[in-house]
Design a protein around this motif. Structure first.
Motif, PDB file in Angstrom:
ATOM      1  N   ASN A  27       0.942  -1.120  -0.105  1.00  0.00           N
ATOM      2  CA  ASN A  27       0.028  -0.024  -0.121  1.00  0.00           C
ATOM      3  C   ASN A  27       0.585   1.385   0.050  1.00  0.00           C
ATOM      4  O   ASN A  27       0.483   2.175  -0.621  1.00  0.00           O
ATOM      5  N   GLN A  28       1.980   1.125   0.909  1.00  0.00           N
ATOM      6  CA  GLN A  28       2.841   2.469   0.757  1.00  0.00           C
ATOM      7  C   GLN A  28       3.545   2.740  -0.515  1.00  0.00           C
ATOM      8  O   GLN A  28       3.660   3.665  -0.930  1.00  0.00           O
ATOM      9  N   ALA A  29       3.992   1.373  -1.128  1.00  0.00           N
ATOM     10  CA  ALA A  29       4.538   1.825  -2.440  1.00  0.00           C
ATOM     11  C   ALA A  29       3.563   2.170  -3.619  1.00  0.00           C
ATOM     12  O   ALA A  29       3.936   3.074  -4.223  1.00  0.00           O
ATOM     13  N   ALA A  30       2.357   1.742  -3.426  1.00  0.00           N
ATOM     14  CA  ALA A  30       1.204   2.159  -4.456  1.00  0.00           C
ATOM     15  C   ALA A  30       0.747   3.906  -4.091  1.00  0.00           C
ATOM     16  O   ALA A  30       0.824   4.720  -5.099  1.00  0.00           O
ATOM     17  N   GLU A  31       1.019   4.086  -2.785  1.00  0.00           N
ATOM     18  CA  GLU A  31       0.711   5.570  -2.575  1.00  0.00           C
ATOM     19  C   GLU A  31       1.722   6.555  -3.095  1.00  0.00           C
ATOM     20  O   GLU A  31       1.672   7.542  -3.479  1.00  0.00           O
ATOM     21  N   TRP A 128      10.744  -1.059  -9.392  1.00  0.00           N
ATOM     22  CA  TRP A 128      10.218  -0.911  -8.058  1.00  0.00           C
ATOM     23  C   TRP A 128      10.103  -2.125  -7.354  1.00  0.00           C
ATOM     24  O   TRP A 128      10.313  -2.076  -6.163  1.00  0.00           O
ATOM     25  N   ALA A 129      10.222  -3.259  -8.206  1.00  0.00           N
ATOM     26  CA  ALA A 129      10.420  -4.590  -7.513  1.00  0.00           C
ATOM     27  C   ALA A 129      11.564  -4.660  -6.638  1.00  0.00           C
ATOM     28  O   ALA A 129      11.886  -5.646  -5.845  1.00  0.00           O
ATOM     29  N   GLN A 130      12.560  -3.981  -7.067  1.00  0.00           N
ATOM     30  CA  GLN A 130      13.969  -3.886  -6.359  1.00  0.00           C
ATOM     31  C   GLN A 130      14.057  -3.231  -5.074  1.00  0.00           C
ATOM     32  O   GLN A 130      15.027  -3.054  -4.255  1.00  0.00           O
ATOM     33  N   TYR A 131      13.109  -2.635  -4.881  1.00  0.00           N
ATOM     34  CA  TYR A 131      13.075  -1.773  -3.481  1.00  0.00           C
ATOM     35  C   TYR A 131      11.789  -1.930  -2.614  1.00  0.00           C
ATOM     36  O   TYR A 131      10.767  -2.376  -2.917  1.00  0.00           O
ATOM     37  N   GLU A 132      12.069  -1.621  -1.263  1.00  0.00           N
ATOM     38  CA  GLU A 132      10.685  -1.902  -0.230  1.00  0.00           C
ATOM     39  C   GLU A 132      10.475  -0.336   0.253  1.00  0.00           C
ATOM     40  O   GLU A 132      11.315   0.451   0.236  1.00  0.00           O
ATOM     41  N   VAL A 133       9.190  -0.250   0.073  1.00  0.00           N
ATOM     42  CA  VAL A 133       8.792   1.167   0.509  1.00  0.00           C
ATOM     43  C   VAL A 133       7.904   1.020   1.954  1.00  0.00           C
ATOM     44  O   VAL A 133       7.082   0.283   2.167  1.00  0.00           O
ATOM     45  N   SER A 134       8.478   2.139   2.821  1.00  0.00           N
ATOM     46  CA  SER A 134       7.729   1.867   4.267  1.00  0.00           C
ATOM     47  C   SER A 134       7.163   3.379   4.467  1.00  0.00           C
ATOM     48  O   SER A 134       7.788   4.258   3.766  1.00  0.00           O
ATOM     49  N   GLY A 135       6.855   3.757   5.592  1.00  0.00           N
ATOM     50  CA  GLY A 135       6.522   5.165   5.852  1.00  0.00           C
ATOM     51  C   GLY A 135       5.157   5.388   6.347  1.00  0.00           C
ATOM     52  O   GLY A 135       4.459   4.421   6.774  1.00  0.00           O
ATOM     53  N   GLU A 136       5.091   6.822   6.581  1.00  0.00           N
ATOM     54  CA  GLU A 136       3.945   7.132   7.282  1.00  0.00           C
ATOM     55  C   GLU A 136       3.431   8.524   6.711  1.00  0.00           C
ATOM     56  O   GLU A 136       4.221   9.304   6.899  1.00  0.00           O
ATOM     57  N   GLN A 138       3.048  11.780   5.004  1.00  0.00           N
ATOM     58  CA  GLN A 138       3.703  12.468   4.083  1.00  0.00           C
ATOM     59  C   GLN A 138       5.232  12.199   3.703  1.00  0.00           C
ATOM     60  O   GLN A 138       5.965  12.405   2.670  1.00  0.00           O
ATOM     61  N   GLN A 139       5.691  11.158   4.551  1.00  0.00           N
ATOM     62  CA  GLN A 139       6.978  10.636   4.401  1.00  0.00           C
ATOM     63  C   GLN A 139       7.255   9.252   4.136  1.00  0.00           C
ATOM     64  O   GLN A 139       6.514   8.339   4.712  1.00  0.00           O
ATOM     65  N   PHE A 140       8.275   8.819   2.982  1.00  0.00           N
ATOM     66  CA  PHE A 140       8.129   7.498   2.593  1.00  0.00           C
ATOM     67  C   PHE A 140       9.794   7.208   2.609  1.00  0.00           C
ATOM     68  O   PHE A 140      10.627   7.919   2.239  1.00  0.00           O
ATOM     69  N   ILE A 141       9.987   5.927   3.021  1.00  0.00           N
ATOM     70  CA  ILE A 141      11.195   5.356   3.128  1.00  0.00           C
ATOM     71  C   ILE A 141      11.658   4.315   2.280  1.00  0.00           C
ATOM     72  O   ILE A 141      10.796   3.276   2.191  1.00  0.00           O
ATOM     73  N   ILE A 142      12.457   4.486   1.278  1.00  0.00           N
ATOM     74  CA  ILE A 142      12.644   3.401   0.272  1.00  0.00           C
ATOM     75  C   ILE A 142      14.041   2.769   0.583  1.00  0.00           C
ATOM     76  O   ILE A 142      15.099   3.342   0.687  1.00  0.00           O
ATOM     77  N   THR A 143      14.081   1.574   0.567  1.00  0.00           N
ATOM     78  CA  THR A 143      15.062   0.756   1.070  1.00  0.00           C
ATOM     79  C   THR A 143      15.516  -0.284  -0.242  1.00  0.00           C
ATOM     80  O   THR A 143      14.604  -1.334  -0.357  1.00  0.00           O
ATOM     81  N   PRO A 144      16.729  -0.278  -0.622  1.00  0.00           N
ATOM     82  CA  PRO A 144      17.008  -1.553  -1.556  1.00  0.00           C
ATOM     83  C   PRO A 144      17.012  -2.713  -0.996  1.00  0.00           C
ATOM     84  O   PRO A 144      17.556  -3.158   0.111  1.00  0.00           O
ATOM     85  N   LYS A 145      16.533  -3.575  -1.964  1.00  0.00           N
ATOM     86  CA  LYS A 145      16.572  -5.027  -1.346  1.00  0.00           C
ATOM     87  C   LYS A 145      18.037  -5.738  -1.487  1.00  0.00           C
ATOM     88  O   LYS A 145      18.510  -6.729  -0.707  1.00  0.00           O
ATOM     89  N   ASP A 146      18.557  -5.163  -2.465  1.00  0.00           N
ATOM     90  CA  ASP A 146      20.089  -5.486  -2.903  1.00  0.00           C
ATOM     91  C   ASP A 146      21.198  -5.027  -1.630  1.00  0.00           C
ATOM     92  O   ASP A 146      21.203  -3.721  -1.828  1.00  0.00           O
ATOM     93  N   LYS A 147      21.441  -5.677  -1.049  1.00  0.00           N
ATOM     94  CA  LYS A 147      22.611  -5.259   0.079  1.00  0.00           C
ATOM     95  C   LYS A 147      23.761  -4.528  -0.475  1.00  0.00           C
ATOM     96  O   LYS A 147      24.589  -3.998   0.443  1.00  0.00           O
ATOM     97  N   ASP A 148      24.110  -4.907  -1.810  1.00  0.00           N
ATOM     98  CA  ASP A 148      25.159  -4.277  -2.460  1.00  0.00           C
ATOM     99  C   ASP A 148      25.019  -3.055  -2.891  1.00  0.00           C
ATOM    100  O   ASP A 148      26.055  -2.266  -3.383  1.00  0.00           O
ATOM    101  N   ASN A 149      23.758  -2.493  -2.804  1.00  0.00           N
ATOM    102  CA  ASN A 149      23.526  -1.025  -3.343  1.00  0.00           C
ATOM    103  C   ASN A 149      24.334  -0.230  -2.541  1.00  0.00           C
ATOM    104  O   ASN A 149      24.255  -0.112  -1.123  1.00  0.00           O
ATOM    105  N   PRO A 150      24.809   0.844  -2.974  1.00  0.00           N
ATOM    106  CA  PRO A 150      25.741   1.912  -2.668  1.00  0.00           C
ATOM    107  C   PRO A 150      24.779   2.800  -1.411  1.00  0.00           C
ATOM    108  O   PRO A 150      25.101   3.348  -0.632  1.00  0.00           O
ATOM    109  N   VAL A 151      23.349   2.885  -1.737  1.00  0.00           N
ATOM    110  CA  VAL A 151      22.414   3.620  -1.196  1.00  0.00           C
ATOM    111  C   VAL A 151      21.831   2.635  -0.168  1.00  0.00           C
ATOM    112  O   VAL A 151      21.179   1.782  -0.408  1.00  0.00           O
ATOM    113  N   ARG A 152      21.835   3.073   1.116  1.00  0.00           N
ATOM    114  CA  ARG A 152      21.287   2.200   2.330  1.00  0.00           C
ATOM    115  C   ARG A 152      19.743   2.369   2.385  1.00  0.00           C
ATOM    116  O   ARG A 152      18.933   1.747   2.590  1.00  0.00           O
TER     117      ARG A 152
END
Length: 210
Positions: A27-31, A128-136, A138-152
């Motif tokens: 739902n968060q990703a869709a929003e 989009w499938a490569q990332y997880e989206v959470s938050g609440e 107006q704020q959204f937190i995007i986290t890569p599923k790949d642990k080797d991604n330079p962005v945490r």
């Protein structure tokens, strides 16, 4: 029998919680997708601060301009403390270092897969499938599923339609904050802003086929 019922109940509860968490993330990703889809163009100046893992300043405060346009076009220009320019048109990514008089060219699709920035101007389901989206809210937190991604982690904060704040945390614990000012949403932006003409005398390093 009681023990068996307890075990079954625990498993069912765990599965219910997991399902709820998965549904919430979806739902968060869709929003977030819906918010970005309504933002077909965006331009704002920004103030940038960078701190290390101990919250100590890494450089003096920076300033610049961010311009986005659907689909897959962006222009990220830092004016201070030193000039730097990143331009992407969906095919080629240019990085121009004015002080070094050098421009590097990259295959945009190869590079953007390594950073959640691409999600700002893309509705590509495979990305989009490569990332997880959470938050609440107006704020959204995007986290890569790949642990080797330079962005945490990438944190996006909206004010109404537009993006008001962005924070990037890398794998070294360095955090870069962008506070956006003079925000303009859904304005007409000429596509020529997303093309780069190499200045005379500038060294070109073409890395698109490497």
């Amino acid at each position: 029998m009681k023990k068996l019922l307890f075990v079954l109940g625990t498993v069912l509860l765990s599965n219910t919680v997991l399902f709820s968490q998965t549904a919430f993330a979806a739902n968060q990703a869709a929003e977030l997708k819906n918010k970005l889809a309504r933002l077909y163009s965006y331009q704002a100046s920004f103030q940038q601060t960078v701190v290390d893992a101990k919250n100590q300043p890494v450089q003096e405060q920076g300033e610049g301009v961010l311009t986005l346009k659907q689909p897959s076009q962006f222009r990220f220009e830092t004016l201070s403390p030193e000039p730097n320019l990143f331009i992407g048109d969906g095919k080629t990514l240019w990085h121009y270092n004015e002080l070094l008089e050098q421009v590097s060219l990259y295959d945009a699709k190869k590079e953007v897969n390594r950073t959640p920035f691409v999600l700002l101007t893309s509705n590509d389901a495979s990305l989009w499938a490569q990332y997880e989206v959470s938050g609440e809210g107006q704020q959204f937190i995007i986290t890569p599923k790949d642990k080797d991604n330079p962005v945490r982690q990438l944190v996006l904060t909206f004010a109404g339609t537009g993006l008001s704040h962005m924070a990037v945390l890398d794998n070294n614990g360095q955090k870069t904050d962008f506070e956006f000012l003079a925000i303009q949403n859904n304005i007409n932006i000429d596509s020529s802003l997303f093309k780069f003409e190499v200045p005379a005398g500038v060294e070109v390093d073409d890395l698109r086929n490497k």
